[in-house]
Scaffold this active site. Structure first.
Site, short mmCIF file in Angstrom:
data_model
loop_
_atom_site.label_atom_id
_atom_site.label_comp_id
_atom_site.label_asym_id
_atom_site.label_seq_id
_atom_site.Cartn_x
_atom_site.Cartn_y
_atom_site.Cartn_z
N THR A 139 30.84 6.81 90.56
CA THR A 139 30.25 6.77 89.22
C THR A 139 30.72 5.53 88.45
OG1 THR A 139 30.26 9.19 89.18
CG2 THR A 139 29.97 8.05 87.07
N HIS A 165 42.08 6.31 84.72
CA HIS A 165 42.66 7.62 85.01
C HIS A 165 42.05 8.65 84.04
CE1 HIS A 165 45.64 10.51 86.39
NE2 HIS A 165 45.81 10.85 85.13
#
Ligand SMILES: Nc1nc2c(c(=O)[nH]1)N[C@@H](CN(C=O)c1ccc(C(=O)N[C@@H](CCC(=O)O)C(=O)O)cc1)CN2
Ligand SMILES: NCC(=O)N[C@@H]1O[C@H](COP(=O)([O-])[O-])[C@@H](O)[C@H]1O
Length: 186
Positions: A12, A102
């Site tokens: 993605t 993250h």
């Protein structure tokens, strides 16, 4: 600015970068190569755009990636859903030119063992009221590098892991492109 993107999963974030280059959001960025540490859908996304694509063994990834980077004049390495922990030698060489995204508000919920849905499960179990995503430089210590930018969202009553995955994906697309743009214009 020539970038190499490291991937392990659905891609993605890689797709967001490819789309931003194509739509002019990242005018002076070129995705020179993609390196995967396993078979994953991100490889299909890379090959679809005829980007030079490598699939490496995760056990020797750092060494093999370094070999592929020699003489390529890469300006930035981007870890996009990448799940192999890079060697201290690799991070010592590339740390100032390497960023990672993250799916939490570091320093909370980071480190070895904290990736993908494991992060969202831990956030929910901790009873957090907000979560988000972080872009940071990469050091030998996992998720310990200098934070570049973060984005947050509210956790609503009844939210499950899938809801956090969806909300994280929305903010990741914003901050990753913003960080790469800032670096490319520096
Ligand atoms: N030296 C570094 N390498 C990597 C970093 C870093 O900061 N320093 N960031 C990670 C990305 N990451 C979180 O953002 C992360 C990736 C993987 C893990 C982890 O625990 N991995 C497992 C193996 C998972 C798998 O291969 O399916 C493990 O090593 O046991 C934690 C955090 C990328 N590399
Ligand atoms: N600690 C690393 C980690 O958990 N990375 C996370 O993997 C997801 C899938 O990325 P992708 O769809 O771009 O492959 C992303 O949410 C990314 O933050």
């Amino acid at each position: 600015m020539k970038i190499a993107v490291f991937v392990s999963g659905g891609g993605t974030n890689l797709q967001n970068i490819i789309d931003a280059v194509e739509d002019g959001t990242l005018p002076n960025v070129e995705v020179e190569m993609v390196m995967a540490d396993r078979d994953c859908f991100a490889i299909e996304r890379s090959l679809d755009k005829e980007i030079r694509t490598y699939v490496l063994d995760r056990k020797t990834f750092s060494e093999d990636a370094e070999h592929n980077l020699i003489d390529e004049e890469i300006d930035l390495i981007v870890l996009a859903g990448f799940l192999t922990i890079l060697s201290p030698e690799f991070t010592a060489k590339w740390g100032s030119k390497m960023i990672n995204i993250h799916p939490s508000l570091l320093p909370k919920f980071g480190g070895k063992g904290m990736y993908g849905s494991k992060v969202h499960k831990a956030v929910l179990e901790a009873g957090e009221k907000t979560s988000g995503a972080t872009v940071h430089y990469v050091t030998a210590g996992v998720d310990e590098g200098q934070i570049i930018c973060q984005a947050t969202f509210d956790i609503e009553e009844g939210d499950q892991v899938a809801d956090l995955q969806r909300k994280v994906a929305e903010v990741e697309s914003q901050i990753f492109i913003k960080a790469i743009k800032q670096i490319s214009e520096a």
